[in-house]
Each structure stands twice: as structure tokens, then as C-alpha cells.
Design a protein around this motif. Structure first.
Motif, PDB file in Angstrom:
ATOM      1  N   LEU A 137       0.759  -1.289  -0.101  1.00 19.58           N
ATOM      2  CA  LEU A 137      -0.152   0.137   0.128  1.00 19.58           C
ATOM      3  C   LEU A 137       1.019   1.070   0.008  1.00 19.58           C
ATOM      4  O   LEU A 137       2.045   1.105   0.604  1.00 19.58           O
ATOM      5  CB  LEU A 137      -0.845   0.016   1.245  1.00 19.58           C
ATOM      6  N   GLY A 138       0.492   2.305  -0.612  1.00 19.85           N
ATOM      7  CA  GLY A 138       1.160   3.471  -0.791  1.00 19.85           C
ATOM      8  C   GLY A 138       0.636   4.333  -1.944  1.00 19.85           C
ATOM      9  O   GLY A 138       0.370   3.691  -2.983  1.00 19.85           O
ATOM     10  N   ARG A 221       3.424   7.548   5.234  1.00 12.84           N
ATOM     11  CA  ARG A 221       3.977   6.885   6.483  1.00 12.84           C
ATOM     12  C   ARG A 221       2.754   6.204   7.092  1.00 12.84           C
ATOM     13  O   ARG A 221       3.008   4.887   7.309  1.00 12.84           O
ATOM     14  CB  ARG A 221       4.548   7.660   7.434  1.00 12.84           C
ATOM     15  N   PHE A 222       1.690   6.641   7.054  1.00 10.43           N
ATOM     16  CA  PHE A 222       0.327   5.950   7.730  1.00 10.43           C
ATOM     17  C   PHE A 222       0.262   4.558   6.791  1.00 10.43           C
ATOM     18  O   PHE A 222      -0.115   3.436   7.023  1.00 10.43           O
ATOM     19  CB  PHE A 222      -0.709   6.896   7.793  1.00 10.43           C
ATOM     20  N   GLU A 229       2.515  -4.717   7.960  1.00  6.41           N
ATOM     21  CA  GLU A 229       1.600  -5.371   8.125  1.00  6.41           C
ATOM     22  C   GLU A 229       1.334  -6.760   7.147  1.00  6.41           C
ATOM     23  O   GLU A 229       1.366  -7.794   7.613  1.00  6.41           O
ATOM     24  CB  GLU A 229       0.157  -5.001   8.607  1.00  6.41           C
ATOM     25  N   LEU A 230       1.136  -6.486   6.093  1.00  5.91           N
ATOM     26  CA  LEU A 230       0.905  -7.436   5.007  1.00  5.91           C
ATOM     27  C   LEU A 230       2.359  -8.106   4.795  1.00  5.91           C
ATOM     28  O   LEU A 230       2.226  -9.318   4.391  1.00  5.91           O
ATOM     29  CB  LEU A 230       0.531  -6.667   3.448  1.00  5.91           C
ATOM     30  N   ASN A 231       3.297  -7.512   4.952  1.00  9.41           N
ATOM     31  CA  ASN A 231       4.831  -8.581   4.762  1.00  9.41           C
ATOM     32  C   ASN A 231       4.711  -9.145   5.872  1.00  9.41           C
ATOM     33  O   ASN A 231       5.219 -10.206   5.734  1.00  9.41           O
ATOM     34  CB  ASN A 231       5.832  -7.288   4.635  1.00  9.41           C
ATOM     35  N   LEU A 232       4.456  -8.595   7.319  1.00  7.91           N
ATOM     36  CA  LEU A 232       4.604  -9.730   8.368  1.00  7.91           C
ATOM     37  C   LEU A 232       3.610 -10.994   8.249  1.00  7.91           C
ATOM     38  O   LEU A 232       3.994 -12.215   8.454  1.00  7.91           O
ATOM     39  CB  LEU A 232       4.435  -8.948   9.666  1.00  7.91           C
ATOM     40  N   GLY A 234       3.350 -12.327   5.378  1.00  3.83           N
ATOM     41  CA  GLY A 234       3.545 -13.167   4.362  1.00  3.83           C
ATOM     42  C   GLY A 234       2.760 -13.112   2.847  1.00  3.83           C
ATOM     43  O   GLY A 234       3.049 -13.712   1.956  1.00  3.83           O
ATOM     44  N   VAL A 235       1.796 -12.097   3.023  1.00  2.00           N
ATOM     45  CA  VAL A 235       1.004 -11.918   1.737  1.00  2.00           C
ATOM     46  C   VAL A 235       1.629 -11.108   0.726  1.00  2.00           C
ATOM     47  O   VAL A 235       1.720 -11.707  -0.354  1.00  2.00           O
ATOM     48  CB  VAL A 235      -0.348 -10.928   2.285  1.00  2.00           C
ATOM     49  N   SER A 236       2.553 -10.026   1.269  1.00  3.43           N
ATOM     50  CA  SER A 236       3.296  -9.356   0.104  1.00  3.43           C
ATOM     51  C   SER A 236       4.361 -10.146  -0.496  1.00  3.43           C
ATOM     52  O   SER A 236       4.490  -9.924  -1.813  1.00  3.43           O
ATOM     53  CB  SER A 236       3.996  -8.188   0.788  1.00  3.43           C
ATOM     54  N   ASP A 237       5.120 -11.039   0.154  1.00  2.13           N
ATOM     55  CA  ASP A 237       6.351 -11.811  -0.271  1.00  2.13           C
ATOM     56  C   ASP A 237       5.615 -12.764  -1.431  1.00  2.13           C
ATOM     57  O   ASP A 237       6.357 -12.852  -2.493  1.00  2.13           O
ATOM     58  CB  ASP A 237       6.992 -12.367   0.920  1.00  2.13           C
ATOM     59  N   GLU A 238       4.485 -13.407  -1.229  1.00  3.87           N
ATOM     60  CA  GLU A 238       3.975 -14.268  -1.954  1.00  3.87           C
ATOM     61  C   GLU A 238       3.589 -13.651  -3.356  1.00  3.87           C
ATOM     62  O   GLU A 238       3.856 -14.142  -4.412  1.00  3.87           O
ATOM     63  CB  GLU A 238       2.719 -15.081  -1.340  1.00  3.87           C
TER      64      GLU A 238
END
Length: 251
Positions: A137-138, A221-222, A229-232, A234-238
């Protein structure tokens, strides 16, 4: 990859991004853009900045392949901090920044352009924030400076793109010109600004930032917090692996 900065005799500083093949910037690339803009603002001989790019498009965002070939979260954190620094440097540059956009302007590219003071685009230019496709997100903060709220949300959720010509009606893109006339068009606007008393223009830039209804630095930054959160989770990595075609065994 090269970020160059050239000060012309008329006080226009031209900052050029060149990172073949698609101007997807590495972590260091984002910091280099930030450094170039910070330097431009500190230089009292600089009256206005033109931010442009070489190659197929203006900017394709973060270098996903660099991120996927780096173990741990070092590249992710670096990319987030680097983008934050670059976007902030454009916004807080002591002189106006004119963005000259050609071809694709995606993700982080929208972050740069959305924080610029004036946008000129070529007739092949288009903008988009495909972050959801890569589990990030960003740059909604910055897309919201280009289009109305409901259109921004549609573009964000669908990862659709929008042509530069369609942004003229919203006043976010000043004008659209043929590709071979883009640099001249950007320099023309920059020249009008450079012809003013730079003391007044610098004061005006600070004043306009001061009355902005949105704190773009905090807002971005928000957004980044949800990326983490999405990286922690595991969603983003996939999703990044799918995008980059990365083999987990080779990472």
C-alpha cells in the motif's frame, strides 16, 4: 543507474533519472533522487527544478526484483524509507518542482509526481498505483492529489491506469504535448518561474506547503504501516514472487 543534476545558466536545474530498462529504482536510487532534490533546494542559484527521466517511461516504482533477491526485510525497509525520503524531498524542495512525465508513471513514480508543484506530460503518458497487485500500500496520498477521491479509490482498488490527457480536466496535469516536445514544454513553464524573484518564489513554496490541507509526509507513512503488516503476514512476499517470477529456492 544514474541520477544526474545539471544547473542551467537561467537557474533551472534539470534532474534526470536513468535506470534501464524501466526506471524501477533500487533502494539507493530513491535515496539518490532525494539527495539531488535536497541539494537543489540548498543551492541558492537554483530557481526551479525540472524532474524528468530517460528511457521507456518516467518511473515504474520500486525495483521488486531487488527486494525479492534480498533476504530478510532489509530491502523492504530500505525501499519504504527511500521512497519516503524521495517523495518528501520533492515536496519540501525549497523551490518549485516541475515534473516532465512520459510513458508510464507507476507506484513510486506517482509519489514523486503527486508531490511536484507542476506536471507536464507527453501524449503517451499514463499514471497508476498497482500496489495492491504486489501486496503493498502506498502513493494513494499522492494519487489523491491528481484525481478526485472516488476516482482515486477506483484506480487504487482495481490497479487501473489513467491517461495524462484525462488528468488535464482535473487541473493536476497542466498540459499534454507530443513526446518530442515534452522537455521544451517543461522548460517553458520552469522558465516562467525562474524569471520571477527567487526570494519571493522560495517564500511562496514554503507558504503553499504550510496551507496544504493534508500532511503528505505523515499520510504516506500511515499507508506504509499497512504495507509492513501485509509483509509480516507473508502476503506481500507471495505476491511479489509471482510478479518477479522468483524461485524461492534461489533467494
Amino acid at each position: 543507474m544514474t541520477i544526474t543534476s545539471q544547473l542551467r545558466p537561467d537557474g533551472i536545474r534539470v534532474v534526470t533519472m536513468a535506470a534501464p530498462p524501466v526506471n524501477a529504482l533500487t533502494v539507493q536510487g530513491w535515496y539518490d533522487v532525494a539527495a539531488a532534490l535536497d541539494e537543489a533546494g540548498r543551492d541558492r542559484d537554483t530557481k526551479v527544478v525540472v524532474l524528468r527521466a530517460e528511457g521507456r517511461g518516467f518511473n515504474a516504482g520500486v525495483d521488486i526484483k531487488e527486494m525479492q533477491h534480498t533476504s530478510g526485510f532489509e530491502a523492504l525497509i530500505g525501499a519504504n524509507r527511500g521512497c519516503y525520503a524521495a517523495f518528501k524531498a520533492v515536496y519540501e524542495c525549497a523551490v518549485p518542482v516541475v515534473a516532465a512525465v512520459h510513458g508510464f508513471c507507476l507506484g513510486g513514480g506517482v509519489g514523486l509526481v503527486g508531490n511536484a508543484d507542476c506536471i507536464v506530460a507527453s501524449d503517451d503518458a499514463y499514471f497508476g498505483v498497482p500496489e495492491v497487485n504486489q501486496g503493498a500500500l502506498g502513493a494513494a496520498t499522492h494519487m489523491a492529489r491528481l484525481v478526485p477521491q472516488h476516482l482515486m479509490r477506483t484506480l487504487y482498488f482495481t490497479a487501473r491506469t489513467i491517461k495524462a490527457a484525462d488528468l488535464v480536466q482535473f487541473g493536476s496535469v497542466l498540459e499534454v504535448v507530443p513526446r518530442d516536445q515534452l522537455d521544451d514544454a517543461a522548460l517553458k513553464v520552469a522558465g516562467e518561474i525562474a524569471a520571477k524573484d527567487t526570494r519571493v518564489i522560495r517564500a511562496a513554496k514554503e507558504a503553499l506547503n504550510g496551507i496544504d490541507p493534508i500532511d503528505v509526509n505523515k499520510s504516506y507513512r500511515f499507508e506504509q504501516g499497512f504495507t509492513f503488516e501485509l509483509n509480516l503476514a507473508g502476503v506481500s512476499d507471495e505476491l511479489r514472487d509471482d510478479f518477479a517470477g522468483t524461485d524461492k529456492a534461489t533467494k
